[in-house]
Design an enzyme around this catalytic site. Structure first.
Site, PDB file in Angstrom:
ATOM      1  N   LYS A 139      49.433  45.424  49.766  1.00 62.58           N
ATOM      2  CA  LYS A 139      49.292  46.099  48.537  1.00 62.58           C
ATOM      3  C   LYS A 139      48.259  45.531  47.655  1.00 62.58           C
ATOM      4  O   LYS A 139      46.459  45.747  47.372  1.00 62.58           O
ATOM      5  CB  LYS A 139      49.916  46.103  46.884  1.00 62.58           C
ATOM      6  CG  LYS A 139      49.516  46.450  46.217  1.00 62.58           C
ATOM      7  CD  LYS A 139      51.095  46.622  44.947  1.00 62.58           C
ATOM      8  CE  LYS A 139      51.548  44.594  44.657  1.00 62.58           C
ATOM      9  NZ  LYS A 139      50.136  44.318  43.529  1.00 62.58           N
ATOM     10  N   ASN A 140      47.998  43.949  48.361  1.00 62.09           N
ATOM     11  CA  ASN A 140      46.748  43.161  47.486  1.00 62.09           C
ATOM     12  C   ASN A 140      46.140  43.192  48.299  1.00 62.09           C
ATOM     13  O   ASN A 140      44.965  42.445  47.219  1.00 62.09           O
ATOM     14  CB  ASN A 140      47.993  41.428  47.176  1.00 62.09           C
ATOM     15  CG  ASN A 140      48.789  41.899  45.764  1.00 62.09           C
ATOM     16  OD1 ASN A 140      49.116  42.360  44.932  1.00 62.09           O
ATOM     17  ND2 ASN A 140      49.582  40.633  45.751  1.00 62.09           N
TER      18      ASN A 140
ATOM     19  N   ARG B  16      46.866  44.953  35.664  1.00 65.30           N
ATOM     20  CA  ARG B  16      46.176  43.819  36.038  1.00 65.30           C
ATOM     21  C   ARG B  16      44.940  44.165  37.338  1.00 65.30           C
ATOM     22  O   ARG B  16      43.953  43.343  36.808  1.00 65.30           O
ATOM     23  CB  ARG B  16      46.553  42.540  36.183  1.00 65.30           C
ATOM     24  CG  ARG B  16      46.617  41.727  35.461  1.00 65.30           C
ATOM     25  CD  ARG B  16      46.629  39.819  35.716  1.00 65.30           C
ATOM     26  NE  ARG B  16      46.190  39.569  35.913  1.00 65.30           N
ATOM     27  CZ  ARG B  16      45.755  38.520  35.554  1.00 65.30           C
ATOM     28  NH1 ARG B  16      45.011  38.765  34.183  1.00 65.30           N
ATOM     29  NH2 ARG B  16      44.640  37.359  35.778  1.00 65.30           N
TER      30      ARG B  16
ATOM     31  N   CYS C 162      50.449  40.428  30.559  1.00 67.80           N
ATOM     32  CA  CYS C 162      51.513  41.065  31.432  1.00 67.80           C
ATOM     33  C   CYS C 162      53.103  39.296  31.848  1.00 67.80           C
ATOM     34  O   CYS C 162      52.563  38.360  31.003  1.00 67.80           O
ATOM     35  CB  CYS C 162      50.894  40.364  33.126  1.00 67.80           C
ATOM     36  SG  CYS C 162      51.776  39.579  34.746  1.00 67.80           S
TER      37      CYS C 162
ATOM     38  N   ARG D  56      47.852  34.480  32.074  1.00 69.97           N
ATOM     39  CA  ARG D  56      46.781  34.850  33.390  1.00 69.97           C
ATOM     40  C   ARG D  56      46.015  35.429  32.969  1.00 69.97           C
ATOM     41  O   ARG D  56      45.538  36.369  32.668  1.00 69.97           O
ATOM     42  CB  ARG D  56      47.163  36.575  34.174  1.00 69.97           C
ATOM     43  CG  ARG D  56      49.509  36.135  34.737  1.00 69.97           C
ATOM     44  CD  ARG D  56      49.959  37.093  35.344  1.00 69.97           C
ATOM     45  NE  ARG D  56      49.071  36.712  36.624  1.00 69.97           N
ATOM     46  CZ  ARG D  56      49.526  38.192  37.877  1.00 69.97           C
ATOM     47  NH1 ARG D  56      50.540  38.398  36.928  1.00 69.97           N
ATOM     48  NH2 ARG D  56      48.861  37.827  39.230  1.00 69.97           N
TER      49      ARG D  56
ATOM     50  N   ASP E 174      54.964  34.686  45.637  1.00 73.97           N
ATOM     51  CA  ASP E 174      55.430  36.169  45.155  1.00 73.97           C
ATOM     52  C   ASP E 174      56.530  36.376  46.235  1.00 73.97           C
ATOM     53  O   ASP E 174      57.033  37.694  45.848  1.00 73.97           O
ATOM     54  CB  ASP E 174      54.325  37.207  45.551  1.00 73.97           C
ATOM     55  CG  ASP E 174      53.258  37.739  44.727  1.00 73.97           C
ATOM     56  OD1 ASP E 174      53.352  36.988  43.809  1.00 73.97           O
ATOM     57  OD2 ASP E 174      52.342  38.240  44.912  1.00 73.97           O
TER      58      ASP E 174
ATOM     59  N   ARG F  51      55.619  50.039  42.014  1.00 78.69           N
ATOM     60  CA  ARG F  51      53.918  49.345  41.972  1.00 78.69           C
ATOM     61  C   ARG F  51      53.663  48.430  43.348  1.00 78.69           C
ATOM     62  O   ARG F  51      52.245  48.755  43.860  1.00 78.69           O
ATOM     63  CB  ARG F  51      54.057  48.660  41.396  1.00 78.69           C
ATOM     64  CG  ARG F  51      54.249  49.218  39.723  1.00 78.69           C
ATOM     65  CD  ARG F  51      53.653  48.589  38.630  1.00 78.69           C
ATOM     66  NE  ARG F  51      52.355  47.559  39.421  1.00 78.69           N
ATOM     67  CZ  ARG F  51      52.522  45.693  38.993  1.00 78.69           C
ATOM     68  NH1 ARG F  51      53.411  44.978  38.302  1.00 78.69           N
ATOM     69  NH2 ARG F  51      51.844  44.843  39.970  1.00 78.69           N
TER      70      ARG F  51
HETATM   71  C1  UD1 Z   1      47.212  37.298  42.451  1.00 73.07           C
HETATM   72  C2  UD1 Z   1      48.186  38.063  43.469  1.00 73.07           C
HETATM   73  C3  UD1 Z   1      49.696  38.043  42.485  1.00 73.07           C
HETATM   74  C4  UD1 Z   1      49.214  36.573  43.262  1.00 73.07           C
HETATM   75  C5  UD1 Z   1      48.993  35.394  42.794  1.00 73.07           C
HETATM   76  C6  UD1 Z   1      48.537  34.192  43.537  1.00 73.07           C
HETATM   77  C7  UD1 Z   1      46.806  40.436  43.384  1.00 73.07           C
HETATM   78  C8  UD1 Z   1      46.629  41.919  42.872  1.00 73.07           C
HETATM   79  N1  UD1 Z   1      48.464  39.451  42.448  1.00 73.07           N
HETATM   80  O1  UD1 Z   1      47.516  37.350  41.747  1.00 73.07           O
HETATM   81  O2  UD1 Z   1      50.159  38.915  43.704  1.00 73.07           O
HETATM   82  O3  UD1 Z   1      51.075  36.317  42.508  1.00 73.07           O
HETATM   83  O4  UD1 Z   1      47.644  35.859  43.388  1.00 73.07           O
HETATM   84  O5  UD1 Z   1      49.515  34.216  44.847  1.00 73.07           O
HETATM   85  O6  UD1 Z   1      46.193  40.058  44.740  1.00 73.07           O
HETATM   86  N2  UD1 Z   1      44.408  31.477  36.453  1.00 73.07           N
HETATM   87  C9  UD1 Z   1      43.457  31.300  35.261  1.00 73.07           C
HETATM   88  N3  UD1 Z   1      42.159  31.817  34.853  1.00 73.07           N
HETATM   89  C10 UD1 Z   1      41.496  32.514  36.143  1.00 73.07           C
HETATM   90  C11 UD1 Z   1      42.566  33.654  37.262  1.00 73.07           C
HETATM   91  C12 UD1 Z   1      43.845  32.540  36.985  1.00 73.07           C
HETATM   92  O7  UD1 Z   1      43.882  30.418  34.870  1.00 73.07           O
HETATM   93  O8  UD1 Z   1      40.783  33.449  35.737  1.00 73.07           O
HETATM   94  C13 UD1 Z   1      45.575  30.790  36.803  1.00 73.07           C
HETATM   95  C14 UD1 Z   1      46.277  32.149  36.735  1.00 73.07           C
HETATM   96  O9  UD1 Z   1      47.216  31.847  35.348  1.00 73.07           O
HETATM   97  C15 UD1 Z   1      48.033  31.181  37.763  1.00 73.07           C
HETATM   98  C16 UD1 Z   1      46.934  30.486  39.242  1.00 73.07           C
HETATM   99  O10 UD1 Z   1      45.453  30.684  37.828  1.00 73.07           O
HETATM  100  O11 UD1 Z   1      48.009  30.075  37.066  1.00 73.07           O
HETATM  101  C17 UD1 Z   1      46.719  31.805  39.791  1.00 73.07           C
HETATM  102  O12 UD1 Z   1      46.751  33.464  39.575  1.00 73.07           O
HETATM  103  P1  UD1 Z   1      45.691  34.034  40.877  1.00 73.07           P
HETATM  104  O13 UD1 Z   1      46.162  33.325  41.923  1.00 73.07           O
HETATM  105  O14 UD1 Z   1      44.428  34.222  39.872  1.00 73.07           O
HETATM  106  O15 UD1 Z   1      46.463  35.100  40.379  1.00 73.07           O
HETATM  107  P2  UD1 Z   1      46.269  36.845  40.921  1.00 73.07           P
HETATM  108  O16 UD1 Z   1      44.598  36.830  41.341  1.00 73.07           O
HETATM  109  O17 UD1 Z   1      46.701  37.481  39.149  1.00 73.07           O
END
Ligand code: UD1
Length: 453
Positions: free
Chosen positions: A54-55, A126, A150, A155, A341, A433
């Site tokens: 999915k991701n 998201r 979320c 996030r 995850d 989902r």
């Molecule tokens: C993706 C995955 C999710 C998984 C996560 C971490 C998808 C759709 N989702 O989520 O299932 O749990 O990776 O492996 O692929 N952060 C910031 N600022 C930003 C972006 C992120 O501070 O602009 C922080 C987040 O709050 C979190 C950390 O960075 O604490 C990691 O998040 P991130 O790797 O970005 O997760 P997602 O891409 O949202």
């Protein structure tokens, strides 16, 4: 649930047909009101074919916005609600697309009607923010609704935006929308250093940089297999990306990307979930069309707990021995560390291990929503800050439970497989989902599980 049919991207908006086909049931997993009932105590044995990730698929679909030629995908998990939600977002943007039951999809962004992703669809998922980079790179301008709140912490998307600003974009936030404008002459290559590793920010900026002028370096980039998959597809479309799978990714901008055919990688989180299911419920599961490389960080803790794991071609065989499971510690980290995850599912297993295990969550704050629900089933868990100590109990007891996110819901289904009596999991739209045919896959292996209205 909707099936999106191909349409002429140059046609009027009214021709953007979204129709419900005669075979909608086959594509549909649930209405939000359904529940899953599991009666515990059955060992599970059999073969499960792992779906496409999915991701990965979500980001690959966003990447199709970068080219005016068609992209074909195979191993696409078309039954997932998230895939269909994103299909809706893309279709609103003018992408002609078809999702087929044979797990293939065609995406053709010949013309982008208007680079605007509306709140009504973006709020549902998201990951829709991942259309921002491709739209900005291709159209020079994009408006994307900020994703809604979320369940897993706050996030933010600040790092997604920071990278695009480094490439010269002007970004404003107005009425809940991110409005991004590229400089005259388009985005410019830049060095972008992420203060924390972010999967989404790495992907959004990698996509944007493919069409920027000059070279972009993403420093402290994420190394997840899904990033490598996205980079591989972009390279097949004509991008010039190196360093995939390392913490520095280099992208030489090109003028144009073209179409390609791409096979989505297997879902490592689904793979890991079923490996944990085998440990919990006992028996032997053969997980086909996946690879141990994708779940390396899970293998050691599962073996330590008492699961036997081997690989045969593209199948993983996970087998529980007669010995009791043993508690072990895990800490979530960016890839190649233990995946956040899989944290909830692993915690469910720890509730029934001999001794104790500590779970430390370092990626997201507030990712222990499954703890009170597991406690209602008899688990002994103490949370302190970002750690949880799980002391093994003799048995869990079935209960009515509910979770507020996808992986937490999976952890409750796993608990139900071994709990005494019946467990009813509410709000299963979370599961729909991210897990294709979960009930069918588990019941084919002997679990006593069904969907109820
Ligand atoms: C993706 C995955 C999710 C998984 C996560 C971490 C998808 C759709 N989702 O989520 O299932 O749990 O990776 O492996 O692929 N952060 C910031 N600022 C930003 C972006 C992120 O501070 O602009 C922080 C987040 O709050 C979190 C950390 O960075 O604490 C990691 O998040 P991130 O790797 O970005 O997760 P997602 O891409 O949202």
């Amino acid at each position: 649930m909707l099936h999106y049919q191909e349409h002429d991207a140059t046609a009027q908006k009214t021709d953007n047909i979204i129709s419900i086909p005669a075979n909608a049931d086959a594509m549909t997993q649930s209405s939000g009101l359904e529940k899953i009932r599991v009666t515990g105590g059955k060992t599970i044995n059999g073969t499960i074919r792992i779906s496409g990730a999915k991701n990965s698929a979500l980001k690959l679909m966003c990447a199709t916005l970068l080219s005016d030629e068609a992209v074909e995908m195979t191993n696409l998990p078309v039954a997932l609600q998230d895939i269909q939600t994103l299909a809706g977002v893309l279709q609103q943007l003018g992408v002609a697309l078809t999702l087929r039951e044979d797990k293939t999809g065609t995406f053709h962004a010949r013309v982008i009607d208007k680079p605007l992703a509306h709140y009504d669809l973006v709020r549902k998922m998201r990951a829709s923010i991942l259309v921002l980079g491709p739209l900005l790179a291709r159209c020079g301008y994009a408006e994307v609704s900020l994703p809604g709140g979320c369940a897993i912490g706050t996030r933010p998307v600040d790092l997604h935006l920071m990278g695009m600003e480094k490439m010269g974009a002007t970004i404003t936030l107005e009425e809940g929308y991110v409005k991004a404008k590229a400089p005259e002459g388009g985005l410019q290559g830049a060095d972008i250093t992420f203060p924390v590793v972010s999967v989404g920010a790495t992907e959004n900026n990698m996509m944007a940089a493919t069409l920027a002028k000059g070279t972009t370096r993403l420093i402290n980039a994420a190394r997840e297999p899904e990033i490598v998959d996205l980079g591989n597809m972009l390279n097949a479309m004509g991008a010039k990306i190196t360093g995939l799978g390392t913490s520095t990714i280099t992208i030489e901008g090109v003028e144009k990307l073209h179409g390609c055919t791409h096979d989505v990688i297997p879902d490592r989180i689904e793979t890991g979930t079923w490996m944990i299911a085998a440990a919990l419920a006992g028996g032997t599961l053969r997980l086909e069309h996946t690879s141990l490389n994708l779940v390396e960080a899970l293998v050691k803790p599962l073996e330590k707990a008492g699961l036997e794991i081997s690989e045969e071609g593209d199948a993983i065989i996970a087998s529980r021995t007669d010995k009791p499971l043993k508690g072990t510690d895990i800490m979530t980290e960016p890839h190649p560390g233990f995946a956040t995850d899989l944290q909830a599912q692993f915690m469910t297993m720890l509730t029934l291990c001999e001794g104790a295990g500590m779970v430390t969550e370092t990626i997201f704050e507030n990712r222990f929503m499954h703890v009170p629900e597991l406690a209602r089933m008899g688990a002994d868990i103490t949370v302190q800050g970002n750690s949880a100590i799980v002391r093994g109990v003799k048995k869990l007891k079935g209960a009515e439970v509910m979770a507020t996110d996808l992986r937490a819901s999976a952890s409750l289904v796993l608990a139900g497989l071994v709990a005494e009596g019946t467990t009813t999991v509410n709000r299963i739209y979370h599961l729909d989902r991210g897990y294709e045919n979960l009930v069918e896959k588990l019941s084919a292996c002997g679990a006593d599980i069904e969907r109820i209205a």
